[in-house]
Write a protein that holds these residues in place. Structure first.
Motif, short mmCIF file in Angstrom:
data_model
loop_
_atom_site.label_atom_id
_atom_site.label_comp_id
_atom_site.label_asym_id
_atom_site.label_seq_id
_atom_site.Cartn_x
_atom_site.Cartn_y
_atom_site.Cartn_z
N LEU A 81 0.80 -1.22 0.00
CA LEU A 81 0.00 0.00 0.00
C LEU A 81 0.84 1.28 0.00
CD1 LEU A 81 -2.89 1.06 -0.01
CD2 LEU A 81 -2.93 0.85 2.48
N PRO A 82 1.88 1.38 0.85
CA PRO A 82 2.69 2.61 0.81
C PRO A 82 3.29 2.88 -0.57
CG PRO A 82 3.17 1.37 2.80
CD PRO A 82 2.32 0.49 1.94
N LYS A 83 3.74 1.82 -1.26
CA LYS A 83 4.30 2.02 -2.61
C LYS A 83 3.23 2.51 -3.57
CE LYS A 83 6.86 -0.14 -6.38
NZ LYS A 83 6.04 0.56 -7.40
N TRP A 84 2.00 1.96 -3.45
CA TRP A 84 0.91 2.42 -4.32
C TRP A 84 0.63 3.91 -4.08
CZ3 TRP A 84 -4.06 4.42 -3.66
CH2 TRP A 84 -4.85 4.46 -4.82
N ILE A 85 0.62 4.31 -2.81
CA ILE A 85 0.40 5.72 -2.48
C ILE A 85 1.53 6.58 -3.03
CG2 ILE A 85 0.23 7.38 -0.57
CD1 ILE A 85 -1.13 5.16 1.07
N ALA A 86 2.76 6.10 -2.87
CA ALA A 86 3.91 6.85 -3.40
C ALA A 86 3.82 6.98 -4.91
CB ALA A 86 5.21 6.14 -3.00
N ASP A 87 3.39 5.92 -5.60
CA ASP A 87 3.24 5.97 -7.06
C ASP A 87 2.14 6.96 -7.46
OD1 ASP A 87 5.22 4.12 -7.38
OD2 ASP A 87 3.88 2.41 -7.65
N GLU A 88 1.03 6.98 -6.69
CA GLU A 88 -0.05 7.94 -6.96
C GLU A 88 0.45 9.37 -6.79
OE1 GLU A 88 -3.70 7.51 -7.87
OE2 GLU A 88 -2.35 6.04 -8.75
N CYS A 89 1.24 9.59 -5.73
CA CYS A 89 1.81 10.93 -5.51
C CYS A 89 2.70 11.33 -6.68
CB CYS A 89 2.60 10.96 -4.20
SG CYS A 89 1.58 10.87 -2.71
N LEU A 90 3.48 10.36 -7.16
CA LEU A 90 4.36 10.62 -8.31
C LEU A 90 3.52 10.96 -9.54
CD1 LEU A 90 7.44 10.49 -8.82
CD2 LEU A 90 7.09 8.18 -9.70
N ARG A 91 2.45 10.20 -9.76
CA ARG A 91 1.56 10.45 -10.91
C ARG A 91 0.92 11.83 -10.83
NH1 ARG A 91 -3.70 10.08 -12.11
NH2 ARG A 91 -4.28 9.35 -10.04
N LEU A 92 0.58 12.24 -9.61
CA LEU A 92 -0.06 13.55 -9.40
C LEU A 92 0.96 14.68 -9.28
CD1 LEU A 92 -2.77 12.43 -6.81
CD2 LEU A 92 -3.21 13.22 -9.15
N LYS A 93 2.26 14.30 -9.38
CA LYS A 93 3.37 15.27 -9.24
C LYS A 93 3.35 15.93 -7.86
CE LYS A 93 3.96 16.29 -14.17
NZ LYS A 93 3.11 15.26 -14.72
N ILE A 94 3.07 15.13 -6.83
CA ILE A 94 3.11 15.60 -5.44
C ILE A 94 4.44 15.15 -4.83
CG2 ILE A 94 2.09 15.40 -3.14
CD1 ILE A 94 -0.61 14.91 -4.46
N LYS A 95 5.25 16.09 -4.37
CA LYS A 95 6.50 15.76 -3.69
C LYS A 95 6.20 15.51 -2.21
CE LYS A 95 9.39 18.58 -6.76
NZ LYS A 95 10.32 19.73 -6.82
N THR A 96 6.75 14.42 -1.66
CA THR A 96 6.40 14.05 -0.29
C THR A 96 7.63 13.89 0.60
OG1 THR A 96 6.48 11.67 -0.72
CG2 THR A 96 4.38 12.76 -1.11
N ALA A 97 7.42 14.12 1.90
CA ALA A 97 8.42 13.79 2.91
C ALA A 97 8.56 12.27 2.97
CB ALA A 97 8.00 14.37 4.25
N PRO A 98 9.68 11.75 3.47
CA PRO A 98 9.94 10.30 3.40
C PRO A 98 8.89 9.40 4.02
CG PRO A 98 11.93 11.49 4.03
CD PRO A 98 10.83 12.49 4.02
#
Length: 346
Positions: free
Chosen positions: A148-165
């Motif tokens: 699940l965390p990887k899926w969320i990280a991929d969604e953030c990448l797709r939406l061009k959202i930069k995230t804290a670790p």
């Protein structure tokens, strides 16, 4: 996950569609994404009035749907028929044979879409084999918790959202595997964030209502480092807000966490990257598990699993007379923190 989803969406955008799409499986989110694209992005707006039909399984039958599918479009090349909640359709042997017959001889000008959620088609049925042979059957499987965390990280990448670790892990722990809710929350954050702005815990707390201090992710950290004061403080506030901190979700998260602590204990001495891969986590977090494994060696981490099973029973009302969730959480935290001191029932 629906492995064909990206290709389906690309083909819809390019107006290259199949005569039948039968979406089925446990995870509704991927089905919703595909059906939404077929409903909104295939026909032009002026075509939809005459050539698009959306119905629900409880309101129709396979006979009605297939009869409509055999008709030809009005003033257009294609008609789209979407059956939402198709799992509510009556589907005995007669209906199964009727769908199988249509699938074998479908109308090229019709795009027939079934959204059959929360369960799979019976693989033994002839129609299932036929749909599979025609590449018209698409399985939407639930994500495993560790992915699940990887899926969320991929969604953030797709939406061009930069995230804290730690953000994808924080969202995964708090929101669980409700992909629709996660997607909606990320959509809101995309609108709120300024260009180039980093999504961190403060923004998440302010706009989603997740308290960085009082959530299951922070409770895990407090328990993993045996910070009793922090753990009891978090347990107290989580207990005061049971709607946002369901006991069953808390148990599930802690079970996954301490299962990984056990894995770490059994793999001590191996490369950190290998251990992280086996645990299904980002290597960034491996140092936290190393500390937890030091404080909860195999004898005690396995004992924590027994405690969690005990509280799963208590949460269902067995052996915990008149205890609410707040009391259960506090007692659970006490027993985990003191796992090396308490006596276990044999």
């Amino acid at each position: 996950m629906m492995k064909e989803l990206d290709l389906i969406l690309k083909n819809i955008k390019n107006k290259e569609v199949l005569p039948i799409y039968f979406f089925h499986g446990e995870e509704p989110y991927f089905i919703d994404v595909a059906v939404k694209a077929l409903e909104h992005d295939f026909l032009e707006e002026d075509e939809k009035a005459f050539n698009q039909t959306v119905t629900y399984g409880k309101d129709t039958t396979y006979q009605e749907i297939l009869s409509l599918a055999r008709q030809f479009p009005m003033m257009g090349d294609k008609q789209v028929i979407i059956v939402k909640e198709a799992q509510d359709l009556k589907f005995n042997e007669e209906e199964s044979k009727a769908l199988d017959a249509y699938a074998e001889n479908s109308v090229p000008s019709t795009v027939l879409v079934f959204a059959h959620k929360h369960k799979k088609l019976d693989s033994r049925k002839k129609v299932t084999k036929t749909l599979t042979k025609l590449n018209a059957l698409f399985l939407s499987e639930s994500l495993k918790d560790h992915t699940l965390p990887k899926w969320i990280a991929d969604e953030c990448l797709r939406l061009k959202i930069k995230t804290a670790p730690n953000i994808s892990n924080l969202l995964a722990e708090y929101l669980g595997n409700d992909l629709s809710r996660i997607s909606n929350e990320l959509g809101k954050l995309k609108i709120i964030l300024k260009e180039g702005q980093l999504l961190d815990g403060t923004i998440v707390e302010n706009h989603i209502g997740i308290s960085k201090e009082f959530n299951v992710f922070e409770l895990q950290k407090a328990l993993g480092s045996k910070n009793a004061n922090a753990a009891f403080r978090i347990a107290y506030f989580m207990g005061k807000n049971p709607k946002n901190n369901p006991f069953v979700m808390l148990l599930s998260s802690l079970y996954n966490y301490f299962s990984n602590v056990i894995i770490y204990n059994t793999m001590i001495g191996q490369p950190q990257q290998v251990i992280a891969s086996q645990m299904g986590i980002n290597p960034y977090f491996i140092k936290d598990y190393a500390e937890a494994a030091r404080l909860y060696p195999l004898k005690y981490s396995t004992r924590v699993i027994s405690i969690l099973r005990e509280f799963d029973m208590k949460g269902k009302g067995l052996g915990a007379v008149n205890m609410d969730d707040a009391e259960l959480i506090k007692e659970l935290v006490y027993k985990i923190i003191n796992v090396d001191k308490i006596k276990m029932k044999v």
